[in-house]
Design a protein around this motif. Sequence first.
Motif, PDB file in Angstrom:
ATOM      1  N   LYS A   1      -0.812  14.750  -0.166  1.00  0.00           N
ATOM      2  CA  LYS A   1      -0.863  14.873  -1.629  1.00  0.00           C
ATOM      3  C   LYS A   1      -0.566  16.300  -1.995  1.00  0.00           C
ATOM      4  O   LYS A   1      -1.012  17.216  -1.374  1.00  0.00           O
ATOM      5  CB  LYS A   1      -2.239  14.466  -2.150  1.00  0.00           C
ATOM      6  CG  LYS A   1      -2.381  14.569  -3.633  1.00  0.00           C
ATOM      7  CD  LYS A   1      -2.062  13.281  -4.304  1.00  0.00           C
ATOM      8  CE  LYS A   1      -2.331  13.453  -5.796  1.00  0.00           C
ATOM      9  NZ  LYS A   1      -2.105  12.336  -6.553  1.00  0.00           N
TER      10      LYS A   1
ATOM     11  N   ALA B   1       1.260   6.993  -6.720  1.00  0.00           N
ATOM     12  CA  ALA B   1       0.134   7.882  -7.041  1.00  0.00           C
ATOM     13  C   ALA B   1       0.446   9.340  -6.723  1.00  0.00           C
ATOM     14  O   ALA B   1      -0.412  10.209  -6.891  1.00  0.00           O
ATOM     15  CB  ALA B   1      -1.114   7.443  -6.285  1.00  0.00           C
TER      16      ALA B   1
ATOM     17  N   PHE C   1       0.633   4.258  -2.756  1.00  0.00           N
ATOM     18  CA  PHE C   1       0.473   5.669  -2.391  1.00  0.00           C
ATOM     19  C   PHE C   1       1.569   6.521  -3.037  1.00  0.00           C
ATOM     20  O   PHE C   1       1.290   7.567  -3.614  1.00  0.00           O
ATOM     21  CB  PHE C   1       0.553   5.841  -0.865  1.00  0.00           C
ATOM     22  CG  PHE C   1      -0.755   5.706  -0.149  1.00  0.00           C
ATOM     23  CD1 PHE C   1      -1.411   6.825   0.341  1.00  0.00           C
ATOM     24  CD2 PHE C   1      -1.322   4.463   0.082  1.00  0.00           C
ATOM     25  CE1 PHE C   1      -2.614   6.717   1.037  1.00  0.00           C
ATOM     26  CE2 PHE C   1      -2.515   4.334   0.766  1.00  0.00           C
ATOM     27  CZ  PHE C   1      -3.166   5.466   1.235  1.00  0.00           C
TER      28      PHE C   1
ATOM     29  N   ALA D   1      -1.021   9.889   4.319  1.00  0.00           N
ATOM     30  CA  ALA D   1      -0.057  10.431   3.382  1.00  0.00           C
ATOM     31  C   ALA D   1      -0.529  11.810   2.931  1.00  0.00           C
ATOM     32  O   ALA D   1      -1.714  12.140   3.048  1.00  0.00           O
ATOM     33  CB  ALA D   1       0.119   9.510   2.181  1.00  0.00           C
TER      34      ALA D   1
ATOM     35  N   LEU E   1       0.825  -1.205   0.000  1.00  0.00           N
ATOM     36  CA  LEU E   1       0.000   0.000   0.000  1.00  0.00           C
ATOM     37  C   LEU E   1       0.863   1.260   0.000  1.00  0.00           C
ATOM     38  O   LEU E   1       0.541   2.241  -0.676  1.00  0.00           O
ATOM     39  CB  LEU E   1      -0.945  -0.005   1.203  1.00  0.00           C
ATOM     40  CG  LEU E   1      -2.045  -1.070   1.117  1.00  0.00           C
ATOM     41  CD1 LEU E   1      -2.760  -1.198   2.456  1.00  0.00           C
ATOM     42  CD2 LEU E   1      -3.028  -0.751   0.013  1.00  0.00           C
ATOM     43  N   LYS E   2       1.964   1.228   0.718  1.00  0.00           N
ATOM     44  CA  LYS E   2       2.881   2.373   0.712  1.00  0.00           C
ATOM     45  C   LYS E   2       3.382   2.633  -0.705  1.00  0.00           C
ATOM     46  O   LYS E   2       3.377   3.775  -1.179  1.00  0.00           O
ATOM     47  CB  LYS E   2       4.062   2.118   1.653  1.00  0.00           C
ATOM     48  CG  LYS E   2       5.058   3.253   1.659  1.00  0.00           C
ATOM     49  CD  LYS E   2       6.223   2.979   2.583  1.00  0.00           C
ATOM     50  CE  LYS E   2       7.208   4.138   2.548  1.00  0.00           C
ATOM     51  NZ  LYS E   2       8.334   3.928   3.449  1.00  0.00           N
TER      52      LYS E   2
ATOM     53  N   TYR F   1       1.597  10.600  -3.673  1.00  0.00           N
ATOM     54  CA  TYR F   1       1.527  10.978  -2.267  1.00  0.00           C
ATOM     55  C   TYR F   1       2.933  10.971  -1.674  1.00  0.00           C
ATOM     56  O   TYR F   1       3.840  10.335  -2.191  1.00  0.00           O
ATOM     57  CB  TYR F   1       0.634  10.019  -1.474  1.00  0.00           C
ATOM     58  CG  TYR F   1      -0.833  10.188  -1.783  1.00  0.00           C
ATOM     59  CD1 TYR F   1      -1.643  10.994  -0.992  1.00  0.00           C
ATOM     60  CD2 TYR F   1      -1.412   9.545  -2.875  1.00  0.00           C
ATOM     61  CE1 TYR F   1      -2.984  11.153  -1.267  1.00  0.00           C
ATOM     62  CE2 TYR F   1      -2.756   9.703  -3.166  1.00  0.00           C
ATOM     63  CZ  TYR F   1      -3.529  10.505  -2.363  1.00  0.00           C
ATOM     64  OH  TYR F   1      -4.855  10.667  -2.650  1.00  0.00           O
TER      65      TYR F   1
ATOM     66  N   PHE G   1       4.377   9.309   3.751  1.00  0.00           N
ATOM     67  CA  PHE G   1       3.544   8.164   4.132  1.00  0.00           C
ATOM     68  C   PHE G   1       3.874   7.752   5.557  1.00  0.00           C
ATOM     69  O   PHE G   1       5.025   7.617   5.930  1.00  0.00           O
ATOM     70  CB  PHE G   1       3.812   6.996   3.178  1.00  0.00           C
ATOM     71  CG  PHE G   1       2.975   5.789   3.454  1.00  0.00           C
ATOM     72  CD1 PHE G   1       1.737   5.635   2.855  1.00  0.00           C
ATOM     73  CD2 PHE G   1       3.425   4.789   4.305  1.00  0.00           C
ATOM     74  CE1 PHE G   1       0.965   4.513   3.092  1.00  0.00           C
ATOM     75  CE2 PHE G   1       2.661   3.667   4.560  1.00  0.00           C
ATOM     76  CZ  PHE G   1       1.424   3.527   3.952  1.00  0.00           C
TER      77      PHE G   1
ATOM     78  N   LEU H   1      -3.366   4.478   7.669  1.00  0.00           N
ATOM     79  CA  LEU H   1      -2.324   4.876   6.722  1.00  0.00           C
ATOM     80  C   LEU H   1      -2.601   6.324   6.356  1.00  0.00           C
ATOM     81  O   LEU H   1      -3.707   6.670   5.943  1.00  0.00           O
ATOM     82  CB  LEU H   1      -2.368   3.995   5.481  1.00  0.00           C
ATOM     83  CG  LEU H   1      -2.339   2.493   5.733  1.00  0.00           C
ATOM     84  CD1 LEU H   1      -2.387   1.740   4.421  1.00  0.00           C
ATOM     85  CD2 LEU H   1      -1.121   2.090   6.540  1.00  0.00           C
TER      86      LEU H   1
END
Length: 81
Positions: free
Chosen positions: A81, A39, A36, A79, A32-33, A41, A44, A77
């Motif tokens: 953006k 994408a 992110f 993060a 998942l990190k 982000y 994190f 989680l």
Amino acid sequence: FATFYIHFKRKGEKKIREAFTYDWRMWSIPELKDIFLEAGYSNFQVYWEGTDKDGDGDGVYKPQTEGEDCETWVCYLVAEK
């Protein structure tokens, strides 16, 4: 991968087993990190729930880099953006 079922039992009726079936792809925190960050982000962070004296969740979440390997656990989680 994991499969979960929901069963129903209404008063006066027979139990309906496996009324709903859910097949899940369980994602790991490192996966998942990566998603992110890909994408766009940044920063994190994983906030892991602490435990009380009985070993149950205490509702207090703190930034962590490691978590205890438990049957169940809760984390957030976060993060930017």
